[in-house]
Design a protein around this motif. Sequence first.
Motif, PDB file in Angstrom:
ATOM      1  N   THR A 181       0.824  -1.212   0.000  1.00  0.00           N
ATOM      2  CA  THR A 181       0.000   0.000   0.000  1.00  0.00           C
ATOM      3  C   THR A 181       0.859   1.263   0.000  1.00  0.00           C
ATOM      4  OG1 THR A 181      -0.217  -0.042   2.423  1.00  0.00           O
ATOM      5  CG2 THR A 181      -1.984  -1.081   1.121  1.00  0.00           C
ATOM      6  N   ALA A 182       2.005   1.233   0.673  1.00  0.00           N
ATOM      7  CA  ALA A 182       2.875   2.412   0.697  1.00  0.00           C
ATOM      8  C   ALA A 182       3.329   2.779  -0.709  1.00  0.00           C
ATOM      9  CB  ALA A 182       4.085   2.163   1.595  1.00  0.00           C
ATOM     10  N   ARG A 183       3.651   1.771  -1.494  1.00  0.00           N
ATOM     11  CA  ARG A 183       4.153   2.006  -2.846  1.00  0.00           C
ATOM     12  C   ARG A 183       3.024   2.399  -3.803  1.00  0.00           C
ATOM     13  NH1 ARG A 183       9.171  -2.123  -3.725  1.00  0.00           N
ATOM     14  NH2 ARG A 183      10.100  -1.831  -1.654  1.00  0.00           N
ATOM     15  N   VAL A 184       1.891   1.729  -3.672  1.00  0.00           N
ATOM     16  CA  VAL A 184       0.751   2.056  -4.532  1.00  0.00           C
ATOM     17  C   VAL A 184       0.229   3.454  -4.212  1.00  0.00           C
ATOM     18  CG1 VAL A 184      -1.635   1.441  -5.107  1.00  0.00           C
ATOM     19  CG2 VAL A 184       0.107  -0.349  -4.930  1.00  0.00           C
ATOM     20  N   ALA A 185       0.178   3.798  -2.934  1.00  0.00           N
ATOM     21  CA  ALA A 185      -0.286   5.130  -2.533  1.00  0.00           C
ATOM     22  C   ALA A 185       0.612   6.214  -3.111  1.00  0.00           C
ATOM     23  CB  ALA A 185      -0.336   5.234  -1.012  1.00  0.00           C
ATOM     24  N   ALA A 186       1.915   5.987  -3.047  1.00  0.00           N
ATOM     25  CA  ALA A 186       2.860   6.970  -3.594  1.00  0.00           C
ATOM     26  C   ALA A 186       2.730   7.076  -5.105  1.00  0.00           C
ATOM     27  CB  ALA A 186       4.282   6.574  -3.219  1.00  0.00           C
ATOM     28  N   LEU A 187       2.511   5.956  -5.758  1.00  0.00           N
ATOM     29  CA  LEU A 187       2.404   5.931  -7.207  1.00  0.00           C
ATOM     30  C   LEU A 187       1.163   6.673  -7.697  1.00  0.00           C
ATOM     31  CD1 LEU A 187       3.861   4.694  -9.684  1.00  0.00           C
ATOM     32  CD2 LEU A 187       2.418   2.669  -9.413  1.00  0.00           C
ATOM     33  N   CYS A 188       0.061   6.511  -6.965  1.00  0.00           N
ATOM     34  CA  CYS A 188      -1.209   7.105  -7.395  1.00  0.00           C
ATOM     35  C   CYS A 188      -1.436   8.510  -6.844  1.00  0.00           C
ATOM     36  CB  CYS A 188      -2.372   6.222  -6.955  1.00  0.00           C
ATOM     37  SG  CYS A 188      -2.456   4.636  -7.791  1.00  0.00           S
ATOM     38  N   GLY A 189      -0.787   8.826  -5.731  1.00  0.00           N
ATOM     39  CA  GLY A 189      -0.992  10.127  -5.122  1.00  0.00           C
ATOM     40  C   GLY A 189      -2.009  10.143  -3.999  1.00  0.00           C
ATOM     41  N   PHE A 190      -2.269   9.003  -3.360  1.00  0.00           N
ATOM     42  CA  PHE A 190      -3.148   8.976  -2.193  1.00  0.00           C
ATOM     43  C   PHE A 190      -2.526   9.792  -1.061  1.00  0.00           C
ATOM     44  CE2 PHE A 190      -4.882   5.144  -4.209  1.00  0.00           C
ATOM     45  CZ  PHE A 190      -6.229   5.240  -3.901  1.00  0.00           C
ATOM     46  N   ASP A 191      -3.372  10.448  -0.284  1.00  0.00           N
ATOM     47  CA  ASP A 191      -2.895  11.210   0.861  1.00  0.00           C
ATOM     48  C   ASP A 191      -2.399  10.307   1.986  1.00  0.00           C
ATOM     49  OD1 ASP A 191      -3.487  13.871  -0.086  1.00  0.00           O
ATOM     50  OD2 ASP A 191      -5.602  13.408   0.219  1.00  0.00           O
ATOM     51  N   GLU A 192      -3.004   9.142   2.113  1.00  0.00           N
ATOM     52  CA  GLU A 192      -2.629   8.231   3.197  1.00  0.00           C
ATOM     53  C   GLU A 192      -2.958   6.799   2.806  1.00  0.00           C
ATOM     54  OE1 GLU A 192      -5.932   8.424   6.482  1.00  0.00           O
ATOM     55  OE2 GLU A 192      -5.669  10.463   5.668  1.00  0.00           O
ATOM     56  N   HIS A 193      -2.356   5.867   3.546  1.00  0.00           N
ATOM     57  CA  HIS A 193      -2.641   4.456   3.286  1.00  0.00           C
ATOM     58  C   HIS A 193      -2.681   3.694   4.604  1.00  0.00           C
ATOM     59  CE1 HIS A 193       1.423   2.658   4.001  1.00  0.00           C
ATOM     60  NE2 HIS A 193       1.801   3.904   3.778  1.00  0.00           N
ATOM     61  N   HIS A 194      -3.473   2.613   4.610  1.00  0.00           N
ATOM     62  CA  HIS A 194      -3.656   1.798   5.807  1.00  0.00           C
ATOM     63  C   HIS A 194      -3.751   0.338   5.385  1.00  0.00           C
ATOM     64  CE1 HIS A 194      -4.769   5.485   8.085  1.00  0.00           C
ATOM     65  NE2 HIS A 194      -5.237   5.857   6.901  1.00  0.00           N
ATOM     66  N   ALA A 195      -3.053  -0.536   6.085  1.00  0.00           N
ATOM     67  CA  ALA A 195      -3.070  -1.960   5.757  1.00  0.00           C
ATOM     68  C   ALA A 195      -2.477  -2.741   6.922  1.00  0.00           C
ATOM     69  CB  ALA A 195      -2.290  -2.225   4.467  1.00  0.00           C
ATOM     70  N   ASN A 196      -2.373  -4.042   6.751  1.00  0.00           N
ATOM     71  CA  ASN A 196      -1.762  -4.900   7.758  1.00  0.00           C
ATOM     72  C   ASN A 196      -0.240  -4.875   7.620  1.00  0.00           C
ATOM     73  OD1 ASN A 196      -4.103  -6.223   9.161  1.00  0.00           O
ATOM     74  ND2 ASN A 196      -4.602  -6.765   7.042  1.00  0.00           N
ATOM     75  N   VAL A 197       0.429  -5.159   8.716  1.00  0.00           N
ATOM     76  CA  VAL A 197       1.891  -5.164   8.740  1.00  0.00           C
ATOM     77  C   VAL A 197       2.393  -6.598   8.818  1.00  0.00           C
ATOM     78  CG1 VAL A 197       3.957  -4.409   9.972  1.00  0.00           C
ATOM     79  CG2 VAL A 197       1.947  -2.918   9.873  1.00  0.00           C
ATOM     80  N   LEU A 198       3.136  -7.013   7.801  1.00  0.00           N
ATOM     81  CA  LEU A 198       3.755  -8.345   7.817  1.00  0.00           C
ATOM     82  C   LEU A 198       4.951  -8.320   8.765  1.00  0.00           C
ATOM     83  CD1 LEU A 198       4.011  -9.737   4.163  1.00  0.00           C
ATOM     84  CD2 LEU A 198       2.934 -10.851   6.117  1.00  0.00           C
ATOM     85  N   LEU A 199       4.991  -9.257   9.690  1.00  0.00           N
ATOM     86  CA  LEU A 199       6.108  -9.313  10.620  1.00  0.00           C
ATOM     87  C   LEU A 199       7.273 -10.084   9.997  1.00  0.00           C
ATOM     88  CD1 LEU A 199       4.256  -9.940  14.002  1.00  0.00           C
ATOM     89  CD2 LEU A 199       5.040  -7.777  12.992  1.00  0.00           C
ATOM     90  N   MET A 200       8.479  -9.578  10.234  1.00  0.00           N
ATOM     91  CA  MET A 200       9.675 -10.170   9.631  1.00  0.00           C
ATOM     92  C   MET A 200      10.744 -10.416  10.682  1.00  0.00           C
ATOM     93  SD  MET A 200       9.884  -7.655   6.281  1.00  0.00           S
ATOM     94  CE  MET A 200       8.371  -7.160   5.436  1.00  0.00           C
TER      95      MET A 200
END
Length: 297
Positions: A181-200
Amino acid sequence: MTSLVLTLVARREETSLAAQSIALARDIVRTQGETVVLSPAEAVDIPCPDTARDSLPSLRAALDGQAIDILLTPADNRRKRLLISDMDSTIVANETLDDLAAHAGLGEKVAAITARSMNGELDFATSLRERVALLRGLPTSLLETAWKDVTLNPGALEMVRTMSAFGARTALVSGGFTFFTARVAALCGFDEHHANVLLMDKTTESLTGETAQPVLGPDAKLHLLETLQKSHDLPEDAALAIGDGANDLPMLRRAGLGLAFHAKPVVRQAIPAQINHASLRAALFAQGYPASAFVSD
């Protein structure tokens, strides 16, 4: 009195919006309002009376077999001041978790769980937990590999950037992962993004098979919509929500305009405003934007 607007949108790759189709629609909804061309041979607005609601089944039957979407919306407050959109199979053509699993040789197994969840056959949190658990031990480098496959759906850039240019707040919300979502939001111009966090596991550079809590599911999507409306002091009908899966239903029902985009059957049964043929450009036409006002860069 015209209290509604009927918007017809053709899928440009398959057909054009012919004068005969427009005339047929006008006749069925019994309108005297003037047709407004939003995009030649692609989209029109037809002001019509409230009784047009009763004519929708007949209109859909008359245009069945043609790649034309039929959207009926209130004439007032058409241009929304908040956009809240799902990501997978909406803004992007992909199901990013399925793509990630496919690169690990788990594609069919994970995709089957995803399909059940999106069709409302399986609780979202349970389905996410099951799918993510299958990724345990996989190298985090697979995320970058999966990202290379991500493709924006046609009209995504235009929808987000046009609404933003006209003053709307835009939010991307997904039951997927912030990595995407961070990358798609930046690509499209969304003001903000929210999603789940994959633990690593940073030591082994691998996925743990878990997500951070709480899980972002259907209730969280609805809560975000309500929170943004309140924080930006927006009226109840000021939001456009768009999505395709069962986990989008609460926010689609709550929004001033909820659009089912090439949606799963369970969503099409519940949400009357549907884009089944055209691209995301239709979300702008449904708000009365002419193609000449679209912003793509």
